[in-house]
Design an enzyme around this catalytic site. Structure first.
Site, PDB file in Angstrom:
ATOM      1  N   ARG B 219       1.120  -1.036  -0.092  1.00  0.00           N
ATOM      2  CA  ARG B 219       0.159  -0.114  -0.052  1.00  0.00           C
ATOM      3  C   ARG B 219       0.816   1.279  -0.278  1.00  0.00           C
ATOM      4  O   ARG B 219       0.435   2.261  -0.609  1.00  0.00           O
ATOM      5  CB  ARG B 219      -1.127  -0.048   1.318  1.00  0.00           C
ATOM      6  CG  ARG B 219      -2.025  -1.175   0.913  1.00  0.00           C
ATOM      7  CD  ARG B 219      -3.186  -1.404   2.021  1.00  0.00           C
ATOM      8  NE  ARG B 219      -4.002  -2.406   1.357  1.00  0.00           N
ATOM      9  CZ  ARG B 219      -5.258  -2.617   2.281  1.00  0.00           C
ATOM     10  NH1 ARG B 219      -5.290  -2.206   3.449  1.00  0.00           N
ATOM     11  NH2 ARG B 219      -6.126  -3.530   1.590  1.00  0.00           N
ATOM     12  N   TYR B 351      -6.899  -0.291  -6.954  1.00  0.00           N
ATOM     13  CA  TYR B 351      -6.294  -1.866  -6.577  1.00  0.00           C
ATOM     14  C   TYR B 351      -5.548  -1.497  -5.059  1.00  0.00           C
ATOM     15  O   TYR B 351      -5.323  -0.431  -4.687  1.00  0.00           O
ATOM     16  CB  TYR B 351      -5.294  -2.381  -7.794  1.00  0.00           C
ATOM     17  CG  TYR B 351      -4.290  -1.471  -8.079  1.00  0.00           C
ATOM     18  CD1 TYR B 351      -3.376  -0.610  -7.729  1.00  0.00           C
ATOM     19  CD2 TYR B 351      -3.351  -1.601  -9.571  1.00  0.00           C
ATOM     20  CE1 TYR B 351      -2.215   0.114  -8.241  1.00  0.00           C
ATOM     21  CE2 TYR B 351      -2.738  -1.296 -10.027  1.00  0.00           C
ATOM     22  CZ  TYR B 351      -2.010  -0.229  -9.370  1.00  0.00           C
ATOM     23  OH  TYR B 351      -0.699   0.206  -9.828  1.00  0.00           O
ATOM     24  N   GLU B 352      -4.918  -2.841  -4.798  1.00  0.00           N
ATOM     25  CA  GLU B 352      -4.570  -2.778  -3.502  1.00  0.00           C
ATOM     26  C   GLU B 352      -5.356  -2.396  -2.112  1.00  0.00           C
ATOM     27  O   GLU B 352      -5.111  -1.747  -1.385  1.00  0.00           O
ATOM     28  CB  GLU B 352      -3.168  -2.236  -3.490  1.00  0.00           C
ATOM     29  CG  GLU B 352      -1.970  -2.527  -2.385  1.00  0.00           C
ATOM     30  CD  GLU B 352      -1.973  -4.059  -2.378  1.00  0.00           C
ATOM     31  OE1 GLU B 352      -1.531  -4.729  -3.310  1.00  0.00           O
ATOM     32  OE2 GLU B 352      -2.115  -4.642  -1.173  1.00  0.00           O
ATOM     33  N   GLY B 353      -6.502  -2.606  -2.370  1.00  0.00           N
ATOM     34  CA  GLY B 353      -7.644  -1.909  -1.464  1.00  0.00           C
ATOM     35  C   GLY B 353      -8.013  -0.972  -2.058  1.00  0.00           C
ATOM     36  O   GLY B 353      -7.287   0.202  -1.938  1.00  0.00           O
ATOM     37  N   GLN B 358      -9.687   1.476   2.164  1.00  0.00           N
ATOM     38  CA  GLN B 358      -8.834   2.064   2.945  1.00  0.00           C
ATOM     39  C   GLN B 358      -9.366   2.941   4.245  1.00  0.00           C
ATOM     40  O   GLN B 358      -8.994   2.846   5.209  1.00  0.00           O
ATOM     41  CB  GLN B 358      -7.798   3.100   2.064  1.00  0.00           C
ATOM     42  CG  GLN B 358      -7.070   2.301   1.055  1.00  0.00           C
ATOM     43  CD  GLN B 358      -6.221   1.226   1.520  1.00  0.00           C
ATOM     44  OE1 GLN B 358      -5.515   1.259   2.659  1.00  0.00           O
ATOM     45  NE2 GLN B 358      -6.186   0.242   0.649  1.00  0.00           N
TER      46      GLN B 358
END
Lengths: 481, 481
Positions: B219, B351-353, B358
């Site tokens: 992240r 992406y990546e959450g 978040q």
């Protein structure tokens, strides 16, 4: 253009969609801009790239209606209004973007006509196969004309001349753009051989002045593209969020997704009402019997056009981006379709005067015109709109801040230049609130609407007042500070 | 991938860029994440699509370093760290996006290994021709495993097995995406024939827990993509604005363009400092001799990672859009290059959450952990950073509002869910101000910097405090309201 566009265009014109707002004298339908604007939103929302073609024709029709000779009107207007031919606007050149006065294309007198030579860029539908002819409206500079904006004249340069011969104008290339891929944006070359034949519209050196005739409607139409893309994005995202499940729950039920959907709905609705409100004011300014009503509505149009063009197109893009976010990973995949909205909507912030130019027009011109008289008319009008609303007290509080901030800007043009965009955003967000307050009020009192519809309207208005309107204070602070 | 990428990748690994932060035990360079993060920004800024390949390898290295057996480490780590092989993260499935616990890919025990079957989507660099082998890190569900997140295990599934034979895994298709076109995003199919051979990492049913090992760094890296795109956009727009003239003046001198350039510069700078600050905290949390220092820095990392990932990627996109606006019409033409930043930067918000995930992580978890203890550590740390700054009083005022708003959120989880994104933005904008205040302070006191550099730094900081920081009050109001 896609193969289907040619056929679609034929259906479009056969069914009369091209002629909605134009004069019956030339076989237009003579309907108000209010109606035409509502129609425009649907076309732009369905396919912005397609809808650009009639939009450019509209500009040509307006220019010729206002400034063409009787002969020019007779010859061109009917065919442009019926959609048998299309029109373009040839203004921009490599060194003449925001500074239209820097136009270098030449026009040399040759008997009854002129010979035009030069290059124009970013010409929407500069070339296509929908129609047998294309009518280019071209800004060019005559010999010995004064320098700068004052020396520019307006010419009609048709692709084919009346004897059927090809004029000396051609598309050199089409641009590879971020969006509106299906709309051909051409580099146009005039006069590679003998000079393109051009016919002067009106008088020499009045070209830029004439352009202003169609500018309000063109800017209104571009703002409506913003509304259309916000609306389409809202609809697509809402449908997806109701279907897509995560943790066994439709994502539409997650509070953060709800927030995004409501933001889209509230912004699309408020800007739709504003666009239609301006369209109605244009109709009244053009046609009302009472001179005072015409003047009042003209003031409202003048001041609201830059606000709407910039704020609605900003929102068209921002709401498209929010919709991509609701879709998540699949939103980034082109086949899904929502990314197209993000790409298409981005141009509306740039063309027909960048949003920065709109802000300059607002603070540098409109709010100081007639000693601030236009602004005063606007304020009275807004107060009148929300006077019976449940949000009257709240909106009064905001109005007071806006009036005070406007005074700062009116009295200090240096501050104005630095704060032009924040000032425009401030006004746009506030006026969006007034539009929703008025329409919530109207919905409540209509009597004929379903309870669900009214409750929805009230909910969206409340969301706007609580979550979006407070941005005004931020802009007030940074302008004042 | 473009033809040049294979060769570029070889140069990239030969020159050691792939191994910067990894353990010297496996031939990494053992440099701090602070250094590695600064390096990452340059790669992402140069070409985000290219830089994604080593980023995914980084995730594989971290997973295996933390949870692999000695044998797995010996066999895979050296080749992944040297860059001889690359890695992927196979998490997402059509029905398992944000809800990773819904993974349906199966793993059936078969002697020493497992047979993996299922489909994974959005697999970055799932197939390419840079290297002889690709190591897929795959989440799958073993037989009789508990339902949901607790039943997921982590497997190594190499494209080629150690005897050189092809494993039963293949890319079915590549996605046609809005951006990062040069990065192949694959649909991966496992076990179309006999089941792909997979090797369990660590223990069964610990897969998601293991994933959290690499999540902070991943992240952080995605947030840095945001910084990189904001920086690149700022540089391109600044150069263009200095060259492009309208009304015989470089457009960089027009106040509204200045405003846009300063907004880009201030946001890129503030987020760069924040990213590096987090990277340093990761280094201290991992390696400091003092347990208390490690704990304090761990708290800072936990709470700042979601803020940075979401806010910096939002800004990466917004600043790319501002840069397009500075370019105007030519910005919309793909050949100009700036539209690519707009398209590329958009994925980092997803992406990546997603940035919504978040925000949920921040308000639903991080600020309530240890009775709000993490948040308290953050606040003390921020106060310490700006205590000598010229903006101490101003930042104190803001801090007070932020602490009060945080209390509301900590005590009311329903309110928290509705306000998650505004809360994250509020915190991100404030922390950005603290970072600039601290770095302005450091620049002023360094003694070794040019007057021009220091004046510039102070000017940018002042701009941020006056024009961007006040947004915090808007978010405070809508959360409290």
């Amino acid at each position: 253009t896609p193969d289907e566009f040619k056929e679609t265009y034929q259906e479009f014109v056969i069914n009369g969609w091209n002629s909605v707002p134009f004069s019956p004298e030339y076989e237009g339908q003579g309907l108000p801009w209010l109606v035409s604007s509502a129609v425009s939103e649907m076309w732009s929302g369905a396919n912005m790239a397609f809808a650009l073609c009639p939009l450019l024709t509209q500009g040509s029709v307006e220019l010729l209606s206002a400034h063409g000779s009787d002969q020019q009107k007779e010859f061109y207007l009917k065919k442009l209004i019926s959609g048998e031919w299309t029109g373009t606007m040839c203004l921009t050149e490599p060194n003449a973007g925001s500074d239209v006065g820097a136009v270098a294309t030449k026009a040399i007198k040759d008997g009854d006509c002129y010979r035009i030579s030069g290059q124009k860029i970013f010409i929407t539908y500069g070339e296509h196969d929908f129609t047998e002819n294309i009518v280019h409206m071209v800004l060019a500079r005559t010999e010995d004309a004064p320098k700068g904006a004052k020396g520019i004249s307006l010419f009609i340069v048709p692709k084919f001349l009346s004897d059927g011969s090809r004029n000396d104008v051609k598309a050199l290339s089409l641009e590879h753009k971020l969006g509106i891929h299906a709309s051909p944006t051409a580099v146009m070359s005039f006069g590679d051989e003998d000079g393109a034949v051009g016919y002067l519209v009106g008088e020499e050196s009045q070209g830029l002045k004439y352009m202003f005739t169609m500018m309000n409607n063109a800017r209104l139409a571009v703002g409506i593209e913003g509304v259309a893309l916000a609306e389409n994005s809202c609809q697509q995202a809402t449908e997806y969020a109701q279907e897509r499940r995560q943790w066994d729950t439709p994502i539409a039920e997650f509070p953060d997704v709800k927030r995004m959907l409501l933001t889209m709905r509230a912004n699309a609705d408020s800007m739709r009402v504003l666009g239609l409100y301006i369209a109605k004011a244009i109709d009244l300014a053009n046609n009302h019997a009472d001179e005072e009503v015409r003047q009042k509505n003209n003031a409202i149009v003048q001041i609201l056009i830059p606000v709407f063009k910039a704020h609605a197109t900003d929102l068209g893009f921002e709401m498209s981006s929010l919709a991509v976010q609701v879709f998540g990973g699949v939103g980034y995949i082109e086949e899904t379709g929502i990314a197209q909205n993000l790409r298409d909507s981005r141009i509306a912030m740039i063309y027909e005067g960048t949003n920065g130019i709109q802000a300059m027009d607002l603070v540098g011109r409109k709010i100081t015109l007639e000693n601030g008289g236009l602004f005063d008319v606007l304020i009275l009008d807004m107060q009148n709109l929300y006077k019976n609303s449940a949000y009257k007290d709240l909106l009064d509080e905001y109005l007071e801040k806006i009036v005070a901030t406007t005074k700062i800007i009116q009295q200090n043009q240096e501050q104005a230049a630095h704060s032009s965009t924040p000032y425009l955003k401030m006004l746009g967000i506030f006026i969006g609130a007034v539009m929703l307050a008025k329409s919530a009020d109207a919905a409540k009192n209509a009597g004929s609407l379903s309870e669900e519809f009214v409750a929805n309207k009230l909910g969206i208005t409340e969301f706007y007042m609580k979550n979006l309107l407070p941005q005004v204070k931020y802009f007030v602070e940074i302008i004042g500070g």
